[in-house]
Design a protein around this motif. Structure first.
Motif, PDB file in Angstrom:
ATOM      1  N   VAL B 549     -45.361 -29.495 -26.677  1.00  0.00           N
ATOM      2  CA  VAL B 549     -46.704 -30.041 -26.844  1.00  0.00           C
ATOM      3  C   VAL B 549     -46.758 -31.397 -26.166  1.00  0.00           C
ATOM      4  CG1 VAL B 549     -46.260 -31.174 -29.092  1.00  0.00           C
ATOM      5  CG2 VAL B 549     -48.572 -30.478 -28.489  1.00  0.00           C
ATOM      6  N   VAL B 550     -47.871 -31.628 -25.485  1.00  0.00           N
ATOM      7  CA  VAL B 550     -48.098 -32.942 -24.878  1.00  0.00           C
ATOM      8  C   VAL B 550     -49.216 -33.606 -25.669  1.00  0.00           C
ATOM      9  CG1 VAL B 550     -48.774 -34.187 -22.807  1.00  0.00           C
ATOM     10  CG2 VAL B 550     -47.442 -32.075 -22.609  1.00  0.00           C
ATOM     11  N   LEU B 551     -48.904 -34.756 -26.250  1.00  0.00           N
ATOM     12  CA  LEU B 551     -49.872 -35.504 -27.040  1.00  0.00           C
ATOM     13  C   LEU B 551     -50.083 -36.837 -26.330  1.00  0.00           C
ATOM     14  CD1 LEU B 551     -47.992 -34.871 -30.385  1.00  0.00           C
ATOM     15  CD2 LEU B 551     -50.152 -33.798 -29.786  1.00  0.00           C
ATOM     16  N   GLY B 552     -51.154 -36.952 -25.603  1.00  0.00           N
ATOM     17  CA  GLY B 552     -51.339 -38.165 -24.804  1.00  0.00           C
ATOM     18  C   GLY B 552     -50.215 -38.253 -23.789  1.00  0.00           C
ATOM     19  N   ASP B 553     -49.421 -39.302 -23.899  1.00  0.00           N
ATOM     20  CA  ASP B 553     -48.329 -39.508 -22.941  1.00  0.00           C
ATOM     21  C   ASP B 553     -46.977 -39.104 -23.506  1.00  0.00           C
ATOM     22  OD1 ASP B 553     -50.083 -40.728 -21.075  1.00  0.00           O
ATOM     23  OD2 ASP B 553     -50.034 -42.550 -22.281  1.00  0.00           O
ATOM     24  N   VAL B 554     -47.002 -38.343 -24.573  1.00  0.00           N
ATOM     25  CA  VAL B 554     -45.764 -38.005 -25.270  1.00  0.00           C
ATOM     26  C   VAL B 554     -45.550 -36.501 -25.206  1.00  0.00           C
ATOM     27  CG1 VAL B 554     -44.963 -37.729 -27.642  1.00  0.00           C
ATOM     28  CG2 VAL B 554     -45.556 -39.992 -26.803  1.00  0.00           C
ATOM     29  N   LEU B 555     -44.316 -36.089 -24.994  1.00  0.00           N
ATOM     30  CA  LEU B 555     -44.023 -34.653 -24.971  1.00  0.00           C
ATOM     31  C   LEU B 555     -42.955 -34.348 -26.025  1.00  0.00           C
ATOM     32  CD1 LEU B 555     -43.701 -32.308 -21.970  1.00  0.00           C
ATOM     33  CD2 LEU B 555     -41.883 -32.282 -23.678  1.00  0.00           C
ATOM     34  N   VAL B 556     -43.202 -33.329 -26.815  1.00  0.00           N
ATOM     35  CA  VAL B 556     -42.236 -32.886 -27.814  1.00  0.00           C
ATOM     36  C   VAL B 556     -41.830 -31.460 -27.464  1.00  0.00           C
ATOM     37  CG1 VAL B 556     -41.753 -32.537 -30.270  1.00  0.00           C
ATOM     38  CG2 VAL B 556     -43.373 -34.307 -29.578  1.00  0.00           C
ATOM     39  N   ASP B 557     -40.540 -31.222 -27.452  1.00  0.00           N
ATOM     40  CA  ASP B 557     -40.007 -29.899 -27.122  1.00  0.00           C
ATOM     41  C   ASP B 557     -39.731 -29.145 -28.422  1.00  0.00           C
ATOM     42  OD1 ASP B 557     -38.018 -27.773 -26.466  1.00  0.00           O
ATOM     43  OD2 ASP B 557     -38.194 -28.662 -24.468  1.00  0.00           O
ATOM     44  N   VAL B 558     -40.025 -27.864 -28.404  1.00  0.00           N
ATOM     45  CA  VAL B 558     -39.850 -27.080 -29.626  1.00  0.00           C
ATOM     46  C   VAL B 558     -38.377 -27.031 -30.063  1.00  0.00           C
ATOM     47  CG1 VAL B 558     -39.525 -24.809 -28.554  1.00  0.00           C
ATOM     48  CG2 VAL B 558     -40.619 -24.965 -30.803  1.00  0.00           C
ATOM     49  N   ALA B 559     -37.470 -27.211 -29.117  1.00  0.00           N
ATOM     50  CA  ALA B 559     -36.045 -27.178 -29.477  1.00  0.00           C
ATOM     51  C   ALA B 559     -35.703 -28.318 -30.433  1.00  0.00           C
ATOM     52  CB  ALA B 559     -35.193 -27.273 -28.219  1.00  0.00           C
ATOM     53  N   ASP B 560     -36.524 -29.367 -30.441  1.00  0.00           N
ATOM     54  CA  ASP B 560     -36.262 -30.504 -31.320  1.00  0.00           C
ATOM     55  C   ASP B 560     -36.951 -30.383 -32.675  1.00  0.00           C
ATOM     56  OD1 ASP B 560     -34.653 -31.875 -29.466  1.00  0.00           O
ATOM     57  OD2 ASP B 560     -36.447 -32.549 -28.393  1.00  0.00           O
ATOM     58  N   VAL B 561     -37.688 -29.303 -32.869  1.00  0.00           N
ATOM     59  CA  VAL B 561     -38.387 -29.126 -34.152  1.00  0.00           C
ATOM     60  C   VAL B 561     -37.492 -28.324 -35.086  1.00  0.00           C
ATOM     61  CG1 VAL B 561     -40.421 -28.181 -35.298  1.00  0.00           C
ATOM     62  CG2 VAL B 561     -40.629 -29.168 -33.025  1.00  0.00           C
ATOM     63  N   PRO B 562     -37.008 -28.948 -36.161  1.00  0.00           N
ATOM     64  CA  PRO B 562     -36.123 -28.195 -37.051  1.00  0.00           C
ATOM     65  C   PRO B 562     -36.870 -27.047 -37.730  1.00  0.00           C
ATOM     66  CG  PRO B 562     -36.636 -30.348 -37.966  1.00  0.00           C
ATOM     67  CD  PRO B 562     -37.233 -30.321 -36.602  1.00  0.00           C
ATOM     68  N   PRO B 563     -36.196 -25.923 -37.897  1.00  0.00           N
ATOM     69  CA  PRO B 563     -36.861 -24.788 -38.571  1.00  0.00           C
ATOM     70  C   PRO B 563     -37.400 -25.169 -39.952  1.00  0.00           C
ATOM     71  CG  PRO B 563     -34.785 -24.112 -37.599  1.00  0.00           C
ATOM     72  CD  PRO B 563     -34.854 -25.592 -37.445  1.00  0.00           C
ATOM     73  N   SER B 564     -36.750 -26.142 -40.611  1.00  0.00           N
ATOM     74  CA  SER B 564     -37.218 -26.545 -41.941  1.00  0.00           C
ATOM     75  C   SER B 564     -38.617 -27.133 -41.864  1.00  0.00           C
ATOM     76  CB  SER B 564     -36.257 -27.559 -42.562  1.00  0.00           C
ATOM     77  OG  SER B 564     -36.166 -28.691 -41.725  1.00  0.00           O
ATOM     78  N   LEU B 565     -38.898 -27.864 -40.786  1.00  0.00           N
ATOM     79  CA  LEU B 565     -40.236 -28.439 -40.638  1.00  0.00           C
ATOM     80  C   LEU B 565     -41.252 -27.326 -40.394  1.00  0.00           C
ATOM     81  CD1 LEU B 565     -41.979 -31.017 -40.467  1.00  0.00           C
ATOM     82  CD2 LEU B 565     -41.563 -31.037 -38.027  1.00  0.00           C
ATOM     83  N   THR B 566     -40.877 -26.381 -39.566  1.00  0.00           N
ATOM     84  CA  THR B 566     -41.767 -25.236 -39.327  1.00  0.00           C
ATOM     85  C   THR B 566     -42.052 -24.516 -40.646  1.00  0.00           C
ATOM     86  OG1 THR B 566     -40.945 -24.938 -37.089  1.00  0.00           O
ATOM     87  CG2 THR B 566     -41.984 -23.034 -38.112  1.00  0.00           C
ATOM     88  N   ALA B 567     -40.994 -24.336 -41.439  1.00  0.00           N
ATOM     89  CA  ALA B 567     -41.172 -23.616 -42.711  1.00  0.00           C
ATOM     90  C   ALA B 567     -42.083 -24.399 -43.642  1.00  0.00           C
ATOM     91  CB  ALA B 567     -39.807 -23.399 -43.364  1.00  0.00           C
ATOM     92  N   SER B 568     -41.870 -25.711 -43.689  1.00  0.00           N
ATOM     93  CA  SER B 568     -42.668 -26.547 -44.582  1.00  0.00           C
ATOM     94  C   SER B 568     -44.135 -26.529 -44.174  1.00  0.00           C
ATOM     95  CB  SER B 568     -42.116 -27.977 -44.533  1.00  0.00           C
ATOM     96  OG  SER B 568     -42.935 -28.830 -45.235  1.00  0.00           O
ATOM     97  N   ILE B 569     -44.379 -26.616 -42.883  1.00  0.00           N
ATOM     98  CA  ILE B 569     -45.763 -26.629 -42.387  1.00  0.00           C
ATOM     99  C   ILE B 569     -46.400 -25.262 -42.578  1.00  0.00           C
ATOM    100  CG2 ILE B 569     -47.138 -26.797 -40.277  1.00  0.00           C
ATOM    101  CD1 ILE B 569     -45.221 -29.048 -39.419  1.00  0.00           C
ATOM    102  N   THR B 570     -45.639 -24.231 -42.326  1.00  0.00           N
ATOM    103  CA  THR B 570     -46.180 -22.882 -42.496  1.00  0.00           C
ATOM    104  C   THR B 570     -46.544 -22.634 -43.956  1.00  0.00           C
ATOM    105  OG1 THR B 570     -44.803 -22.159 -40.672  1.00  0.00           O
ATOM    106  CG2 THR B 570     -45.739 -20.433 -42.066  1.00  0.00           C
ATOM    107  N   ALA B 571     -45.667 -23.115 -44.862  1.00  0.00           N
ATOM    108  CA  ALA B 571     -45.933 -22.907 -46.285  1.00  0.00           C
ATOM    109  C   ALA B 571     -47.220 -23.607 -46.705  1.00  0.00           C
ATOM    110  CB  ALA B 571     -44.769 -23.445 -47.109  1.00  0.00           C
ATOM    111  N   ARG B 572     -47.520 -24.697 -46.037  1.00  0.00           N
ATOM    112  CA  ARG B 572     -48.702 -25.471 -46.400  1.00  0.00           C
ATOM    113  C   ARG B 572     -49.991 -24.744 -46.013  1.00  0.00           C
ATOM    114  NH1 ARG B 572     -50.718 -29.042 -49.862  1.00  0.00           N
ATOM    115  NH2 ARG B 572     -52.368 -30.237 -48.933  1.00  0.00           N
TER     116      ARG B 572
END
Lengths: 645, 594
Positions: B549-572
């Protein structure tokens, strides 16, 4: 008990037919106990614990829970195993407890302990069905707020009776039922006092009498306090919690603990008329209903409202037992477990004395105690408790385990942003309760009370020699940016145009604005906001305000204690523009105090308020001193710091 | 001088817009902030965003413009009630009647104490189209489900003389409700699934059109008449009556039931009727007004296939469709109309873009959010070219990238500021994106964005399409991910002047990959509104596990997103705000409760 199909789910535990066990569902379910599984049929004697967060041991769980303590207390006396199955749910409604109870019948318990009551009053306000609102409305029309209070007290009594009867009926011929009535923190918890709508222009007189009573209290003139409090209650018909609290203090300082206790209790009880969100506790009307129903049904009762006061250091239930309005601290949990174990022991055929409990029950280890006190800081800050209280819990936490300062430092250095709790990943290894809270709350930048908490933590960090920024602590994200208009009603202060997040801010404001109106309504005479500066430099303020209730008055603004401007209030929004420069503003946190000086308040006729109450149109029963649509602050662009650029 | 706040609310797609001295400053839909799709509640978040974007406070608003006339609506509701014979339905209809609700909502919920002007619903739509069309004079055509009474209107707009509007169709006779009924029959949601019906249509043949002509007829003016025995939308339960089932010979499709050729034929038939009626109406409007240009608004005007046919018909020299043609755009039109009534000249320039919502700064908004979530990120604040290179490399490698830039779009389309981007040349890309984020019907195509200067290389027509409101034929078969079964594409032409960063990305893709087209779909998951804030974007990215994802001038790679965060967000789940309607109550924090 009749043989029926076991329920597929009890709470968050799903039935696994293969081995006839209940297994906890996967997922983020922090309001339930952590137990992974339990058999449908007990191995030995089985006690079920049902209830709310007080029965979960909020802030101590999962390390210490009332269920674990009960097991400890009873096991040492039993020849065969006794297990306590923790089916309590934080935030449980009556229907939740009933639902769990209905499915848990199939677990073949020997005894059921129901430790609940604190959330019942929400069934009359926040969760009230349409019919309840209609009943309140009719009461208001017929007899004003006093009638609403009576109506709600009666309704709560009926609710408690119904609850006890339903639970007893569910376990009839299955198991004995013991009800535990929770106690509340009567001495050290201070809800924001709300002025009741009295009609006939009596509200201003009420405010003057309250000021008078407070002045007497500050001067230590207890006769004066009692006189003014009596006059206050003559005027409002006994609706004012602050009046009862002042009376209680007068009696306490005179050494009359019985009268003091009764008045402190009444101070909480009368809050039942408030239609905003108040913290949870069990009002006396609910306790009375439960007591009567328990007696009528021949069930057992452990009444902590009579048992716990004797343990309080002050003689009045206080923070030596509680860490907030109703949740017990480590000592309180042990004492409650002792009393419950003592009460239920004969029902499971064991002998337990208070002395054996004292020997068997392991108090929370310092780490857990530190984590819990740390969490207490958040809850108290969130409800605008005095800064002294926050400092107390920060100190308590650090005294229990100095390593908790890592959690404090993690919190203070976390960006104050709008990231919701479920996106936060602050790690505090070794402090499960703190971890849970940081994950749950994170640094939401919750308004001025968050600043107060950060300051309390910072102060503790400095005390133990951890490097901390100089006073005051202001996160860079909360510093006003050059040329950017920042709405201070926003809980995070940035970005300037971000719409208000009332869902986040609502519970944090002392005035308790309603969720129906999407602007700030001041239900207290003073409203406080704050902003951060990276250096002492001129700041522009623009405040948009109006009366909010018919009458007249003035809004007075002070910045860091210095007069900054005033505005004659009208029925329509009016802007007030102010420029404030050094020395009245300084680097770091700056506080804006808005004082609502009303010279006349006219409240609508009860029939009108009743109609609105019935329609569910927001908070109408306490006086509105004024309303704010926005409070903008900005550093003029030419004054911007290099950091802003 | 006039500051006018326009509001649409309490039906669907609540929105706010602000006009300052006749200039449109900001507009936003409430759903983007509340995170409830098609949120209809009072748009207080959107209104506050608009105020702040305009640098105004509520005290400086001169007038509030509401997109509907409650008195006229009451008239229609009372009429429905009077003719309703079923007691239960009558009770429900009666319970819905509350003509004071808009007034109360604006006064109390929004806190507006300034004069309120109620603009008739179709006039709001008409104003939203004409005053932003850039035409000095033009014919105006409004087509939707229903406003107060009108379901279609036409008229003539002139910059100096304003808009004269005539009611053509009156409730319950409605082209929009006809199309919505078929949409519901196909198992799609009314007010949202009409796009699906339109997308399904090219897969079928209009073999059921003759049968559908039993239920809808139209005269030489294009005025429609529904045979109400086939409908039941007055009964509040469903759109059709059992008679329609008999007529069509197949039962209505259940939500998740497989789509068959018959469903495609039904969609095609409904689409062909809609196009015929639109053409007929437009033809008559052309004759009656003599105007050479046409403005369109109302939900039916979002039917880009019909719009394309209208353009191809040559009836008008130019056509302008208001990009937020649905009810959200009513806020814009109401504000424009009242602004004009208060003496502020309407804009004479055509609306070039709809980047009218909030904007977030990388420094102050994005980075704190990413840091709070403990995610590593690439910081390209002083290396914007490298960011483009990085994104192009990823796209060329088949990655799917969230693209969050600048001010949020107003209206239903993501136009390069809240978009998910991919390489349109990759054959399996449609399935990949569907699997990751959209989870939508396989037949629905994704849309292309193309550099305006290169549009004619890839697509027929040569016109500018900044808002994705018309379909055109693709001239190449090299873009399988964005070309529909019939060879059409709902194209967006990107102009460097209106969206320089997005255009720069397309140029970079062109220069490095030899393709000036990107697949552009809205940055959201199924059932979720398009993202608004960096937090929403990060949550959607982490939940769906886009490649980056590119947010303004910042890029985040999915490889850096821990599965726990995905799980937490999905649960929400996708909803992060609670309802503010009185009935629903507010969820309490755990520690507020015991």
């Amino acid at each position: 008990m009749e043989e029926t199909q076991p329920p597929s789910r009890i709470g968050v535990w799903d039935h696994r037919p293969a081995d006839d066990r209940y297994v906890r569902s996967a997922g983020d379910l922090p309001n339930w106990g952590d137990r992974t599984d339990f058999g449908r049929r007990p191995d030995g004697r089985r006690i079920l614990l049902l209830g709310e967060s007080v029965a979960r041991g909020l802030c101590y769980e999962p390390v210490i829970t009332p269920a674990k303590l009960l097991e400890q207390a009873l096991r040492g006396s039993a020849s065969e195993g006794i297990e306590v199955v923790d089916l309590a749910l934080s935030g449980a409604r009556i229907s939740d407890v009933r639902e769990v109870a209905a499915s848990a019948r199939h677990l073949e318990p020997d005894l059921v302990v129901v430790f609940a009551g604190n959330n019942w009053k929400y069934e009359l306000s926040e969760w009230a069905p349409t019919e309840a609102r209609a009943r309140d409305a009719r009461a208001l029309e017929g007899g004003g707020l006093q009638a609403v209070l009576r109506q709600r007290e009666n309704a709560l009594t009926e609710l408690a009776v119904g609850f006890v009867e339903q639970i007893c009926a569910l376990f009839e011929n299955v198991a004995s039922v013991v009800f535990v009535l929770p106690e509340r923190n009567l001495l050290d918890w201070h809800p924001a006092p709300l002025a009741p709508v009295l009609g006939g222009g009596a509200e201003l007189s009420w405010c003057r009498l309250l000021d008078e009573a407070r002045a007497f209290a500050r001067a230590g003139d207890w006769d004066g306090v009692l006189g003014a409090a009596t006059a206050l209650h003559d005027l409002d018909g006994g609706l004012s919690d602050e009046g009862f609290r002042l009376r209680a203090e007068a009696h306490r300082f005179r050494g009359d603990l019985t009268e003091a206790l009764a008045n402190y209790r009444r101070a909480f009880d009368v809050r039942l008329w408030c239609d905003g969100i108040d913290p949870s506790w069990l009002p006396s009307a609910g306790a009375a209903g439960a007591r009567k129903a328990v007696a009528d049904r021949g069930a057992q009762l452990v009444d902590l409202t009579t048992l716990l006061p004797t343990y309080a250091a002050s003689g009045i239930p206080d923070r030596s037992l509680f860490y907030d309005f109703c949740h017990l601290n480590g000592r309180g949990l042990l004492l409650a477990a002792t009393e419950i174990a003592h009460g239920i022991a004969p029902l499971v055929g064991v002998t337990v004395t208070r002395e054996t409990c004292a020997a068997r029950l392991t108090p929370p280890d310092p780490r857990t105690e530190a984590g819990a006190a740390f969490c207490a800081g958040f809850v108290n800050a969130d409800f605008a408790q005095p800064e002294e209280t926050l400092t107390h819990f920060a100190r308590t936490a650090a005294a229990a385990d100095a390593e908790i300062v890592t959690a404090m430092a993690a919190y203070c250095s976390a960006p104050a942003t709008s990231v919701p709790w479920w996106m936060r990943t602050i790690e505090v290894p070794g402090f499960p309760a703190a971890q849970r809270f940081l994950r749950g709350i994170g640094r939401t930048g919750r308004y001025v009370h968050d600043d107060a908490l950060v300051e309390a933590f910072m102060s503790q960090l400095r005390t133990v020699g951890v490097t901390a920024p100089a006073e005051p602590a202001v996160s860079p994200e909360r510093v006003l940016a050059g040329g950017v208009r920042t709405n201070l009603l926003d809980p995070i202060f940035a970005p300037a145009w971000r719409p208000l997040d009332w869902e986040g801010i609502l519970p944090t404001l002392p005035g308790r604005p309603t969720g129906y109106r999407h602007y700030f309504r001041a239900h207290t005479e003073v409203s406080t906001f704050s902003f951060g500066l990276d250096a002492a430099r001129p700041v522009q303020l623009q405040i948009v305000a109006r009366l909010g209730s018919p009458g007249s008055g003035t809004l007075r603004v002070r910045v860091n204690g210095a007069d900054a401007g005033d505005l004659e209030l009208a029925d329509e929004w009016r802007p007030l523009g102010i420029t404030v420069g050094p020395p009245d503003v300084r680097a770091g946190r700056n506080r804006i105090e808005i004082r609502w000086c009303r010279t006349e308040i006219r409240t609508p006729p009860f029939v009108t308020t009743a109609h609105r109450l019935e329609q569910g149109l927001g908070q109408e029963l306490s006086v509105v001193y004024g309303e704010l649509h926005s409070v903008h602050a900005w550093v003029p662009a030419d004054e911007a710091s290099t950091a802003d650029r | 001088m006039s500051n006018v706040l326009g509001v649409s609310a309490l039906y669907h797609d609540a929105a706010a817009a602000i006009m300052v001295d006749g200039r449109l400053i900001a507009a936003a839909q409430e759903e983007r902030f509340s995170r409830r799709k098609q949120d209809r509640t009072v748009p207080w978040r959107a209104a506050r965003a608009c105020l702040d974007l305009a640098g105004l406070t509520m005290a400086e608003i001169d007038c509030l413009a509401y997109y509907e006339d409650p008195a006229m609506k009451l008239d229609r509701q009372m009429s429905m009630l009077a003719t309703e014979t079923r007691p239960q339905v009558a009770r429900e209809l009666a319970a819905r009647i509350d003509p004071y609700r808009p007034f109360r909502a604006l006064r109390e919920s929004l806190g507006c104490d300034r004069p309120i002007r109620f603009v008739p619903h179709h006039m709001s739509h008409a104003a939203s189209a004409f005053y932003f069309s850039g035409f000095e004079s033009a014919a105006v055509l409004v087509l939707d489900g229903v406003g107060e009474w009108s379901t279609s209107s036409y008229g003539f707009g002139h910059v100096d003389r304003g808009i004269d509007l005539v009611e053509a169709d009156r409730f319950p006779h409605s082209l929009g409700l006809f199309y919505s009924t078929i949409t519901a029959y196909l198992g799609f949601d009314v007010n949202e699934g009409e796009y699906k019906t339109m997308g399904l249509a090219p897969l079928g043949k209009p073999v059921l059109a003759d049968r559908l002509r039993h239920i809808i007829g139209w005269n030489e003016d294009g005025d429609v008449r529904l045979d109400l025995t086939y409908f039941d939308f007055l009964g509040l339960r469903r759109m059709w009556s059992p008679r329609l089932v008999e007529l069509l010979g197949q039962p209505p499709r259940a939500g998740e039931e497989a789509l068959t050729d018959w469903h495609a034929d039904l969609a095609s038939s409904a689409q062909s009727i809609l196009e015929s009626v639109v053409l007929q109406k437009a033809s008559r409007v052309r004759e009656r007004t003599g105007a050479r240009n046409l403005c369109m608004a109302g939900g039916v005007a979002l039917n880009c296939v019909a719009n394309a046919r209208l353009r191809q018909s040559g009836l008008f020299d130019d056509i302008f469709v208001q990009p937020a043609a649905g009810d959200a755009g009513g806020s814009l039109g109401a504000a424009a109309q009242v602004s004009r009534d208060l003496g502020s000249a309407p804009p004479v320039r055509r609306l070039r873009d709809v980047y009218l919502g909030p904007e977030y700064s990388t420094e102050r908004d994005v980075i704190p959010v990413v840091r709070a979530a403990n995610l590593p990120f690439g910081d390209f604040r002083i290396r914007p070219d490298e960011l483009l290179d990085d994104v192009v490399r990823r796209l060329a490698a088949g990655q799917v990238v969230g693209w969050f830039q600048g001010r949020m779009e107003f209206g239903p389309r993501a136009l390069g500021n809240r978009s998910i981007l991919a390489d349109p040349r990759v054959a399996g890309m449609r399935d990949r994106i569907n699997g990751l984020v959209k989870l939508r019907e396989a037949f629905r195509p994704f849309a292309p964005s193309v550099l305006r200067s290169h549009a004619s290389t890839y697509f027929a027509g040569g016109e500018e399409h900044p808002f994705m409101l018309e379909t055109v034929q693709a001239l190449t078969d090299s873009l399988p991910a964005v070309t529909h079964a019939d060879g059409s594409a709902r194209v967006q032409t990107v102009d460097p002047q209106t969206n320089p960063r997005y255009a720069a990305l397309l140029e970079r893709f062109w220069s490095q990959e030899g393709c000036a087209v990107l697949l552009n779909t809205s940055f959201n998951q199924r059932g979720e509104p398009i993202v608004c804030t960096p937090t929403d974007a990060l949550a959607c990215f982490a939940r769906s596990r886009l490649d980056a994802v590119v947010l303004g001038d910042v890029l985040v790679d999915v490889a850096d997103v821990p599965p726990s965060l995905t799980a937490s967000i999905t649960a929400r789940g996708k909803v992060s705000a609670f309802s503010d309607e009185p009935e629903s109550g507010r969820a309490l924090a755990v520690y507020e409760l015991a």
